[in-house]
Scaffold this motif. Structure first.
Motif, PDB file in Angstrom:
ATOM      1  N   LEU A 125     -31.544  23.803 -20.607  1.00 53.73           N
ATOM      2  CA  LEU A 125     -30.732  22.975 -19.722  1.00 53.73           C
ATOM      3  C   LEU A 125     -29.927  23.837 -18.756  1.00 53.73           C
ATOM      4  O   LEU A 125     -29.418  24.899 -19.127  1.00 53.73           O
ATOM      5  CB  LEU A 125     -29.785  22.101 -20.538  1.00 53.73           C
ATOM      6  CG  LEU A 125     -30.367  20.822 -21.138  1.00 53.73           C
ATOM      7  CD1 LEU A 125     -29.383  20.208 -22.120  1.00 53.73           C
ATOM      8  CD2 LEU A 125     -30.721  19.827 -20.034  1.00 53.73           C
ATOM      9  N   ALA A 126     -29.815  23.360 -17.513  1.00 52.19           N
ATOM     10  CA  ALA A 126     -29.009  24.041 -16.510  1.00 52.19           C
ATOM     11  C   ALA A 126     -27.596  23.460 -16.506  1.00 52.19           C
ATOM     12  O   ALA A 126     -27.341  22.389 -17.061  1.00 52.19           O
ATOM     13  CB  ALA A 126     -29.650  23.892 -15.139  1.00 52.19           C
ATOM     14  N   ALA A 127     -26.674  24.190 -15.899  1.00 45.12           N
ATOM     15  CA  ALA A 127     -25.305  23.738 -15.658  1.00 45.12           C
ATOM     16  C   ALA A 127     -24.486  23.553 -16.928  1.00 45.12           C
ATOM     17  O   ALA A 127     -23.502  22.824 -16.942  1.00 45.12           O
ATOM     18  CB  ALA A 127     -25.297  22.443 -14.845  1.00 45.12           C
ATOM     19  N   LEU A 137     -29.859  16.238 -24.379  1.00 46.74           N
ATOM     20  CA  LEU A 137     -28.587  16.306 -25.104  1.00 46.74           C
ATOM     21  C   LEU A 137     -28.529  15.276 -26.232  1.00 46.74           C
ATOM     22  O   LEU A 137     -28.060  15.579 -27.328  1.00 46.74           O
ATOM     23  CB  LEU A 137     -27.421  16.103 -24.134  1.00 46.74           C
ATOM     24  CG  LEU A 137     -27.140  17.275 -23.192  1.00 46.74           C
ATOM     25  CD1 LEU A 137     -26.109  16.893 -22.143  1.00 46.74           C
ATOM     26  CD2 LEU A 137     -26.683  18.507 -23.962  1.00 46.74           C
ATOM     27  N   THR A 138     -28.987  14.057 -25.977  1.00 41.20           N
ATOM     28  CA  THR A 138     -28.977  13.050 -27.050  1.00 41.20           C
ATOM     29  C   THR A 138     -30.013  13.364 -28.121  1.00 41.20           C
ATOM     30  O   THR A 138     -29.872  12.928 -29.259  1.00 41.20           O
ATOM     31  CB  THR A 138     -29.232  11.653 -26.470  1.00 41.20           C
ATOM     32  OG1 THR A 138     -30.437  11.659 -25.676  1.00 41.20           O
ATOM     33  CG2 THR A 138     -28.074  11.194 -25.614  1.00 41.20           C
ATOM     34  N   PRO A 183     -29.528  19.487 -12.099  1.00 39.52           N
ATOM     35  CA  PRO A 183     -30.677  19.206 -11.218  1.00 39.52           C
ATOM     36  C   PRO A 183     -31.413  17.909 -11.562  1.00 39.52           C
ATOM     37  O   PRO A 183     -31.953  17.252 -10.685  1.00 39.52           O
ATOM     38  CB  PRO A 183     -31.579  20.425 -11.416  1.00 39.52           C
ATOM     39  CG  PRO A 183     -31.217  20.933 -12.774  1.00 39.52           C
ATOM     40  CD  PRO A 183     -29.765  20.649 -12.952  1.00 39.52           C
ATOM     41  N   ASP A 184     -31.439  17.563 -12.852  1.00 35.60           N
ATOM     42  CA  ASP A 184     -32.169  16.359 -13.286  1.00 35.60           C
ATOM     43  C   ASP A 184     -31.318  15.641 -14.334  1.00 35.60           C
ATOM     44  O   ASP A 184     -31.273  16.037 -15.508  1.00 35.60           O
ATOM     45  CB  ASP A 184     -33.535  16.730 -13.852  1.00 35.60           C
ATOM     46  CG  ASP A 184     -34.414  15.516 -14.122  1.00 35.60           C
ATOM     47  OD1 ASP A 184     -33.866  14.427 -14.400  1.00 35.60           O
ATOM     48  OD2 ASP A 184     -35.649  15.644 -14.050  1.00 35.60           O
ATOM     49  N   GLN A 196     -25.304  32.243 -15.055  1.00 30.03           N
ATOM     50  CA  GLN A 196     -25.696  31.061 -15.802  1.00 30.03           C
ATOM     51  C   GLN A 196     -26.037  31.411 -17.237  1.00 30.03           C
ATOM     52  O   GLN A 196     -25.705  30.696 -18.178  1.00 30.03           O
ATOM     53  CB  GLN A 196     -26.911  30.395 -15.122  1.00 30.03           C
ATOM     54  CG  GLN A 196     -26.575  29.677 -13.838  1.00 30.03           C
ATOM     55  CD  GLN A 196     -25.716  28.466 -14.113  1.00 30.03           C
ATOM     56  OE1 GLN A 196     -26.012  27.671 -14.995  1.00 30.03           O
ATOM     57  NE2 GLN A 196     -24.638  28.341 -13.368  1.00 30.03           N
ATOM     58  N   GLU A 197     -26.714  32.579 -17.393  1.00 30.05           N
ATOM     59  CA  GLU A 197     -27.076  32.986 -18.750  1.00 30.05           C
ATOM     60  C   GLU A 197     -25.832  33.232 -19.584  1.00 30.05           C
ATOM     61  O   GLU A 197     -25.744  32.820 -20.755  1.00 30.05           O
ATOM     62  CB  GLU A 197     -27.931  34.253 -18.684  1.00 30.05           C
ATOM     63  CG  GLU A 197     -28.343  34.765 -20.050  1.00 30.05           C
ATOM     64  CD  GLU A 197     -29.284  35.950 -19.939  1.00 30.05           C
ATOM     65  OE1 GLU A 197     -29.088  36.887 -20.720  1.00 30.05           O
ATOM     66  OE2 GLU A 197     -30.181  35.935 -19.098  1.00 30.05           O
ATOM     67  N   ALA A 198     -24.816  33.865 -18.972  1.00 27.65           N
ATOM     68  CA  ALA A 198     -23.575  34.096 -19.696  1.00 27.65           C
ATOM     69  C   ALA A 198     -22.901  32.789 -20.031  1.00 27.65           C
ATOM     70  O   ALA A 198     -22.374  32.601 -21.121  1.00 27.65           O
ATOM     71  CB  ALA A 198     -22.639  34.987 -18.874  1.00 27.65           C
ATOM     72  N   SER A 199     -22.915  31.836 -19.084  1.00 28.92           N
ATOM     73  CA  SER A 199     -22.274  30.555 -19.348  1.00 28.92           C
ATOM     74  C   SER A 199     -23.011  29.759 -20.387  1.00 28.92           C
ATOM     75  O   SER A 199     -22.460  28.863 -21.004  1.00 28.92           O
ATOM     76  CB  SER A 199     -22.160  29.735 -18.053  1.00 28.92           C
ATOM     77  OG  SER A 199     -23.438  29.273 -17.642  1.00 28.92           O
ATOM     78  N   HIS A 200     -24.308  30.093 -20.580  1.00 27.94           N
ATOM     79  CA  HIS A 200     -25.070  29.382 -21.603  1.00 27.94           C
ATOM     80  C   HIS A 200     -24.663  29.805 -22.995  1.00 27.94           C
ATOM     81  O   HIS A 200     -25.141  29.243 -23.977  1.00 27.94           O
ATOM     82  CB  HIS A 200     -26.556  29.617 -21.414  1.00 27.94           C
ATOM     83  CG  HIS A 200     -27.148  28.781 -20.298  1.00 27.94           C
ATOM     84  ND1 HIS A 200     -28.456  28.813 -19.979  1.00 27.94           N
ATOM     85  CD2 HIS A 200     -26.563  27.901 -19.450  1.00 27.94           C
ATOM     86  CE1 HIS A 200     -28.690  27.984 -18.957  1.00 27.94           C
ATOM     87  NE2 HIS A 200     -27.543  27.423 -18.626  1.00 27.94           N
ATOM     88  N   GLY A 201     -23.800  30.804 -23.108  1.00 28.75           N
ATOM     89  CA  GLY A 201     -23.245  31.134 -24.415  1.00 28.75           C
ATOM     90  C   GLY A 201     -24.103  32.064 -25.231  1.00 28.75           C
ATOM     91  O   GLY A 201     -23.926  32.193 -26.422  1.00 28.75           O
TER      92      GLY A 201
END
Length: 577
Positions: free
Chosen positions: A140-142, A98-99, A89-90, A44-49
């Motif tokens: 943020l997750a995902a 995000l907004t 998750p939420d 997940q950390e890697a996908s977070h960029g």
């Protein structure tokens, strides 16, 4: 008794062994779960960029530079943000964060997309590094970041109509960028080769960034001063067809290409068609001289307008007397031009213009081009009006290419925006006119800047020749007396031309300083003179007359420049002032 005690001890030992095994099993299970969570967290950390390998960014494009190596366009690495809706998750928290980072996102629309439980959806393409860091800090997750390339144009709108633009996927959609894709880059991508920009050979354009800047700046000044709705400019090398500068206004910033396709942002030099007015008289005069039926000493009666039923052809501020060919050129006589064209006939007129490429579309690297608007039938009336640039509409680049062929000795060269493009491959026709006709046209162009309507284009130290053009605009199927298009074509040096400059203003207004006049000599010509003033010191060495007291060849008093066009007069006229 001893046997019973042994049995009890054996049972206790067995229970301890089973308990230890159960505890070991649970420990193994929880250790496995823990390790899997650690692994998942690292993914997940890697996908977070937090760590992005930009070398893997797809869709690289070659850098574009001007003829001197100055950077015009390049790729820069950038990240795009995506999310996995099914792993959120939420949902409400994700939309809120995000907004908050991207206020331009619509919360309702975003909430609907994220509720879909898809495996992947974009949130924002090509985000800035500070926005990327804000997303990372939000926790943020995902979410994930995909490395991409963004096209950067460091000079903003400068040369926008030449460079064009790319879309969000870094594919060319206009100008040279589109040509790059159509020419070879799309084939590489189709073959599965996604090369990085630095691995591709850079594209060297023929334009000179210094000249481009001067042309655009002077165009902007002219637009403002004369209140014109639009305008354009072009500098063309008549010896090889290379375009050193092209400007069209209104323009756009290719860094924000959403404005590139607005109707008023077209490239007026290659994709706009105009009645070019009296600039066409250079072609008509060349046709007449080349026929052998007229020469520089010929006299044509311009004392009365020409009548075609209810239509009359007259001269704007004409002399209404017999005129020599040089006089007709300088005074821009519609009557003389029409009479010469009619004397040769409609078929000769159409054939001559066709040989100079005025009757068919002109192809260059730029995909934005337009076909000329031609008379529905080449009647005598059409022949007469076309002779002075009315009733036929061409692109300014077409008209410039034709006049360049007159100036360079009769060689029609397809223009190019690529440096050192082979001239032989772009030569459409040669020997379209004789050397004598080409010299005569150069002489007349110089004469017009010496004593005619283009005097405001002169620059000390340079022998400039030129022709003006003013055409009424067609509004609602009729010519408007209030709106016109003005243009100027200038060549330099007039005795051995290297460059042709075109300036054009659409709907200029009369000013108090122009005494309310809206014709070319009052606006397009001084605009051209201002451009020449700035660019010629960069391109051509100046020459000046000999010092006072030096013996010079001057025309005799009876050889007034423009009256007969003698060799002495030509020598006098081609000398810079």
């Amino acid at each position: 008794m001893r046997k019973h005690a042994f049995t009890l001890r054996s049972r206790a030992h067995s229970r301890r062994v089973r308990i230890i095994c159960i505890m070991a099993a649970f420990a193994a299970i929880f250790t496995g779960i823990f390790l899997r969570l650690v692994q998942f967290g690292m993914e997940q950390e890697a996908s977070h960029g937090i760590s992005i390998t930009y070398d893997r960014a797809p869709g690289g494009r070659p850098a574009i530079v001007d003829r001197n190596g100055e950077l015009l366009a390049t790729d820069i690495p950038i990240a795009s943000l995506f999310i996995e809706p099914r792993s959120i998750p939420d949902l409400d928290e994700a939309v809120e964060k995000l907004t908050g980072i991207f206020p331009e996102l619509d919360a309702r629309e975003l909430h609907s997309r994220l509720r879909s439980k898809d495996a992947f959806t974009w949130i924002k393409r090509q985000i800035t590094p500070d926005k990327q860091q804000a997303v990372i800090d939000s926790g943020l997750a995902a979410i994930g970041f995909r490395p991409e390339n963004r096209r950067l144009y460091p000079n903003g709108s400068l040369a926008a109509h030449i460079l064009g633009a790319v879309d969000i996927d870094n594919r060319g959609i206009a100008g040279i960028e589109k040509w790059i894709d159509a020419n070879w880059l799309a084939d590489l991508r189709g073959a599965g080769l996604e090369l990085k920009g630095r691995e591709l050979q850079r594209i060297e354009l023929s334009i000179d960034l210094r000249v481009q800047y001067a042309l655009e700046q002077e165009l902007g000044k002219a637009i403002t001063k004369f209140g014109a709705a639009a305008g354009a400019g072009l500098l063309l090398d008549v010896t090889n067809g290379e375009v050193l500068a092209l400007a069209s206004y209104p323009d756009f910033d290719p860094n924000n290409p959403e404005n590139a396709f607005k109707p008023d942002r077209i490239n007026r030099v290659t994709a706009g068609v105009f009645e070019m007015g009296s600039t066409f008289k250079a072609l008509t005069t060349a046709m007449a001289l080349e026929s052998g039926r007229f020469n520089l000493e010929s006299v044509v009666d311009a004392s009365k307008p020409l009548n075609f039923g209810r239509m009359r052809i007259h001269d704007y501020r004409g002399k209404y007397r017999p005129l020599t060919i040089p006089e007709a050129f300088v005074h821009s006589s519609n009557i003389v031009m029409a009479k010469m064209a009619l004397a040769l006939g409609p078929e000769a007129s159409r054939t001559f213009l066709g040989r100079f490429g005025a009757l068919s579309p002109l192809a260059t690297e730029l995909p934005e081009s337009a076909a000329p608007l031609l008379p529905s039938s080449w009647s005598e009336v059409a022949t007469a009006t076309v002779s002075f640039g009315h009733g036929i509409a061409v692109t300014p680049l077409q008209a410039s290419t034709a006049v360049a062929a007159l100036a360079n000795g009769g060689r029609l060269i397809r223009p190019t925006f690529i440096k050192d493009s082979p001239v032989s491959e772009r030569t459409i026709a040669e020997d379209l006119v004789s050397s004598d006709t080409s010299e005569a046209i150069r002489h007349l162009l110089r004469l017009n800047t010496a004593v005619g309507s283009a005097t405001r284009a002169n620059v000390p130290g340079y022998a400039i020749g030129g022709k003006t053009g003013t055409a009424e605009k067609v509004v609602g199927g009729r010519y408007s007396r209030e709106l016109n298009v003005t243009s100027f074509m200038g060549i330099v040096p007039a005795d051995n031309p290297r460059y042709l400059l075109l300036t054009l203003l659409d709907e200029p207004r009369g000013l108090p300083e122009t005494y309310g006049n809206r014709t070319s000599g009052w606006n397009a010509v001084p605009f051209g003179g201002a451009v020449f003033q700035r660019i010629l010191p960069m391109l051509v060495a100046p020459t000046f007359p000999p010092p006072a007291g030096t013996v010079q060849a001057v025309p005799a008093a009876t050889e007034e420049p423009g009256s007969r066009g003698t060799a002495a007069a030509r020598t006098w006229l081609l000398r810079p002032r």
